[in-house]
Design a protein around this motif. Structure first.
Motif, mmCIF file in Angstrom:
data_model
loop_
_atom_site.group_PDB
_atom_site.id
_atom_site.type_symbol
_atom_site.label_atom_id
_atom_site.label_comp_id
_atom_site.label_asym_id
_atom_site.label_seq_id
_atom_site.Cartn_x
_atom_site.Cartn_y
_atom_site.Cartn_z
ATOM 1 N N PRO A 198 0.825 -1.276 0.085
ATOM 2 C CA PRO A 198 0.019 0.136 0.189
ATOM 3 C C PRO A 198 0.830 1.230 0.090
ATOM 4 N N CYS A 199 2.181 1.289 0.754
ATOM 5 C CA CYS A 199 2.759 2.365 0.810
ATOM 6 C C CYS A 199 3.328 2.693 -0.542
ATOM 7 N N THR A 200 3.337 2.065 -1.384
ATOM 8 C CA THR A 200 3.607 2.407 -2.956
ATOM 9 C C THR A 200 2.775 2.830 -3.741
ATOM 10 N N LEU B 13 -6.190 -6.988 0.347
ATOM 11 C CA LEU B 13 -5.945 -8.236 1.167
ATOM 12 C C LEU B 13 -6.766 -8.115 2.234
ATOM 13 N N THR B 14 -7.059 -9.323 2.887
ATOM 14 C CA THR B 14 -7.540 -9.682 4.249
ATOM 15 C C THR B 14 -7.013 -10.411 5.237
ATOM 16 N N LYS C 143 -3.245 -3.811 4.697
ATOM 17 C CA LYS C 143 -4.756 -3.849 4.558
ATOM 18 C C LYS C 143 -5.050 -2.285 4.078
ATOM 19 N N ALA C 144 -4.169 -1.472 4.301
ATOM 20 C CA ALA C 144 -4.523 0.105 4.314
ATOM 21 C C ALA C 144 -5.020 0.553 2.756
ATOM 22 N N THR C 145 -4.628 -0.292 1.998
ATOM 23 C CA THR C 145 -5.335 -0.044 0.299
ATOM 24 C C THR C 145 -4.934 -1.275 -0.216
ATOM 25 N N PRO C 146 -5.628 -1.331 -1.482
ATOM 26 C CA PRO C 146 -5.066 -2.460 -2.256
ATOM 27 C C PRO C 146 -3.660 -2.823 -2.700
ATOM 28 N N VAL C 147 -3.192 -3.690 -2.786
ATOM 29 C CA VAL C 147 -1.903 -4.009 -3.285
ATOM 30 C C VAL C 147 -1.897 -4.498 -4.766
#
Ligand code: TYD
Length: 153
Positions: free
Chosen positions: A10-12, A40-41, A66-70
């Motif tokens: 997510p950081c990316t 992700l779950t 899980k912060a955003t999609p990957v």
């Protein structure tokens, strides 16, 4: 040829580095055999990071994933697992060498841009975890003879 899994964390996505990171793998000569965005779950992360479940950072690691999609990538090449791990660099971005992805793009032990499979055995397990068989494409690369010597193929 080996296949390996890379997850763009997510950081990316948040930092707008998805294209640049994928570009590095493409320019190196790795073939993109699969690519998809996924949310992700807990279930998939408990499995994926099972070896870390006793660690103090486990909850935060899962939350960060899980912060955003990957973006999940399947990359293929000769010795792809080792090549991609070397490109990834040390886990802690502050220790990662300049020239590696983590060494060029991050300052963190957790917000560290990518996950990359660490062995051929784990690559097969992880690819099966994140991709259905029909999501991995075995199309022909037209430039193989210019990427590798004949006796390497
Ligand atoms: P690990 O499998 O040890 O490293 P790598 O991703 O380099 O294969 O750890 C998995 C992830 O766990 C790592 O990418 C980020 C997170 N992590 C932390 O948040 N804190 C830590 O101290 C460590 C060692 C890892």
């Amino acid at each position: 040829m080996e296949k390996t899994l890379v997850l763009l964390k997510p950081c990316t996505l948040q930092r707008g580095l998805v294209g640049e990171v994928i570009e590095r793998f493409e320019k190196r000569g790795l073939r993109l055999a699969g690519l998809k965005m996924m949310q992700l779950t807990d279930a998939i992360l408990d499995e994926h990071y099972a070896h870390l479940r006793e660690k103090s950072f486990f909850r935060d690691l899962k939350a960060s994933m899980k912060a955003t999609p990957v973006i999940a990538c399947c990359l293929e090449g000769i010795d792809a697992v080792a090549v991609v791990r070397a490109m990834t660099g040390s886990t802690n971005g502050r220790n990662a060498l300049p020239g590696t992805i983590r060494g060029d793009y991050c300052m963190s032990n957790q917000q560290n841009i990518v996950h990359a499979s660490d062995s051929l055995e784990n690559a097969a397990i992880e690819l099966a975890r994140f991709f259905k068989p029909e999501e991995i494409f075995d199309y022909e690369s037209s430039n193989l003879n210019f990427l590798y010597a004949l006796d390497e193929l």
